[in-house]
Design an enzyme around this catalytic site. Sequence first.
Site, PDB file in Angstrom:
ATOM      1  N   ASN A  15      -2.163   7.076  -2.252  1.00 25.51           N
ATOM      2  CA  ASN A  15      -3.374   6.700  -1.502  1.00 25.51           C
ATOM      3  C   ASN A  15      -4.037   5.515  -1.980  1.00 25.51           C
ATOM      4  OD1 ASN A  15      -5.097   7.174   0.786  1.00 25.51           O
ATOM      5  ND2 ASN A  15      -6.552   8.499  -0.643  1.00 25.51           N
ATOM      6  N   ASN A  16      -3.150   4.520  -2.382  1.00 28.47           N
ATOM      7  CA  ASN A  16      -3.981   3.366  -3.215  1.00 28.47           C
ATOM      8  C   ASN A  16      -2.855   2.011  -2.936  1.00 28.47           C
ATOM      9  OD1 ASN A  16      -5.628   1.827  -4.477  1.00 28.47           O
ATOM     10  ND2 ASN A  16      -5.490   2.801  -6.470  1.00 28.47           N
ATOM     11  N   HIS A  51       1.054  -1.203   0.221  1.00 28.22           N
ATOM     12  CA  HIS A  51      -0.035  -0.102  -0.159  1.00 28.22           C
ATOM     13  C   HIS A  51       0.795   1.149   0.235  1.00 28.22           C
ATOM     14  CE1 HIS A  51      -3.776   2.384   0.725  1.00 28.22           C
ATOM     15  NE2 HIS A  51      -2.805   3.170   1.492  1.00 28.22           N
ATOM     16  N   CYS A  52       0.664   1.867  -0.906  1.00 25.12           N
ATOM     17  CA  CYS A  52       1.535   3.507  -1.201  1.00 25.12           C
ATOM     18  C   CYS A  52       0.872   4.533  -0.740  1.00 25.12           C
ATOM     19  CB  CYS A  52       1.959   3.464  -2.714  1.00 25.12           C
ATOM     20  SG  CYS A  52       2.879   4.869  -2.835  1.00 25.12           S
ATOM     21  N   PRO A  53       1.311   5.350   0.413  1.00 26.27           N
ATOM     22  CA  PRO A  53       0.543   6.331   0.776  1.00 26.27           C
ATOM     23  C   PRO A  53       0.806   7.648  -0.055  1.00 26.27           C
ATOM     24  CG  PRO A  53       2.622   5.868   2.348  1.00 26.27           C
ATOM     25  CD  PRO A  53       2.359   4.669   1.066  1.00 26.27           C
TER      26      PRO A  53
END
Length: 323
Positions: free
Chosen positions: A44-45, A39-41
């Site tokens: 945001n996905n 999950h990549c902040p």
Amino acid sequence: EKSQDCMYLQYCKVCQSYKAPRSHHCRKCNRCVMKMDHHCPWINNCCGYQNHASFTLFLLLAPLGCIHASFIFIMTMYTQLYNRISFGWSSVKIDMSAAKRDPRPIIPFGLSAFAASLFALGLALGTTIAVGMLFIIQMKVILTNKTSIESWIEEKAKDRIQYYQTGETFVFPYDMGSKWKNFRQVFTWSGIPEGDGLDWPVRDGCHQYSLTIEQLKQKADKRVRSVRYRAIEDYSGVCCPVTKGVKTFFTTPCTEEPRIALSKGDLILATRGLKHWMYGEKILISAADGGIRERGWFPRKCVEKYQYDSETDQPVDGEKKSK
């Protein structure tokens, strides 16, 4: 489609369904993601089956853009400082008030502009290095047809086999043996990855559920090696608790994993830990909790080992509990 395949699959208690091979549940997105990498902040996905190629191209184009910006900053400062620097026998002087020759620049380049350009150059170079390293890491896993999570699963498989001396040999099923074939699994001319995200081509000697079977073995081993604890102090679930000691405050785990709030008497199944922190899952006593799993970090100071009879699942009376 085949009911007998359920024995090879993991069941997601949150989504109330079976996970497809290579799928994992994301706590941030609150859904299961096909071929989840992480999950990549920043976007945001989740990075997974549908957008793995787009995310990797983003990791390539961002450093290239920063390199271009760095070149502009360097040439700007060079051309503006070239006519402002005077070299003496014992010193070098820089006159930031004005250039020594006309025509004067269209945009005034004073001390504040120089400081801003230098700061922007530092950000551009830092982004180039940091994001460039992420791009290299992503390309390594793509060329072996893995994800970051699957690389971790493979490492744990080796540790499990070595620990129990089972004599097994774990072969990662989705590595096609050719870097070009693995590359084509993610990058296509159409931009749509191969397959449907459910069924995957596997190498000889493996089948669709080789990885999920290994994950089930690791989860079973995790349950065997986990230790049950009972909360002896309340814990609100804050990231850096002030009331739990100075060492606990300064050694809080630097991770995106959550903390779980504890009330005195709660039971927790701990699976790993640090010197002053532990990670585990709260044992739900009643069905009123809704079946939602609560997992996260909590201070080691707040719990003690819970002695119980494994057959009756009842506490052992008269036995001293150790922290």
